[in-house]
Design an enzyme around this catalytic site. Sequence first.
Site, PDB file in Angstrom:
ATOM      1  N   LYS A 133       0.786  -1.133  -0.170  1.00  4.59           N
ATOM      2  CA  LYS A 133      -0.129   0.182   0.002  1.00  4.59           C
ATOM      3  C   LYS A 133       0.820   1.174   0.154  1.00  4.59           C
ATOM      4  CE  LYS A 133      -1.969   3.603   2.424  1.00  4.59           C
ATOM      5  NZ  LYS A 133      -1.477   4.241   3.219  1.00  4.59           N
ATOM      6  N   ASP A 151      -6.148   0.704   0.571  1.00  3.11           N
ATOM      7  CA  ASP A 151      -6.175   0.962   2.046  1.00  3.11           C
ATOM      8  C   ASP A 151      -7.569   0.567   2.453  1.00  3.11           C
ATOM      9  OD1 ASP A 151      -7.799   3.172   0.940  1.00  3.11           O
ATOM     10  OD2 ASP A 151      -7.211   4.332   2.689  1.00  3.11           O
TER      11      ASP A 151
END
Length: 222
Positions: A133, A151
């Site tokens: 991420k 996320d």
Amino acid sequence: MARKSGYSKESQKAKRVRAERILIALEAALPHATTELSHRSPYELLVATVLAAQATDKSVNAATPALFKRYPDAFHLAKSEPENIEPFIKTIGLYKAKAKNLSLLGKKLVDEYGGEVPSDLRELIKLPGVGMKTAKVVLGSAFGIPAIAVDTHLTRLASRLALSKETHPDKISHDLESLFPRDKWVFVHHALILHGRYRCTARNPKCEGCPLFVDCASRGAW
DNA sequence: ATCCCGAGGG
DNA sequence: CCCTCTGGAT
């Protein structure tokens, strides 16, 4: 609980058309969508994004000015110890792990990357405190390299909008990247985050007046 | 799967 | 009080 509406039998082609309409609606509603993490360089964005794990960017932005003044680049950060960093980030969650990671991060950037932030996904992921991420956020927002970082917001919205049935972030990312044009990936990432942060919140989403209402699989569920 | 972990919202 | 926040390392 029970989904009142959805797209369980939706064809792949129909989903693609729907994704296209969602993109148009997002562009109209959030034309200037971009990161809300304060930063002036790839280094600052990298550090801010590491700090942003399971924390609000507002709390990160409150702490980073003093942190960046004391550690303006990787060379300064490399000379730090975790205990020196902790006071700057105590107000952010998970501060001990993050302080340790940042100290190691500085050393690694200096030792292996000449003090620069690498602009390659595989290299970014090797850095302490940097997973898929964070790596994709840095790629997209610091270097303009197309990527959809998944996320907590993207995970929630991909599900609510029925853009992916996956639960693993890497698979969700793959689904989203296959649904949207490459040159829109970074925009989609930021637009969905802002949409999730301010409207399609985890609890009590504001469905009234939502620009994505007609294309949402969960409309009416809240 | 579990741990880390403060601050703000509801 | 409980939930959530631009997750990652073990």
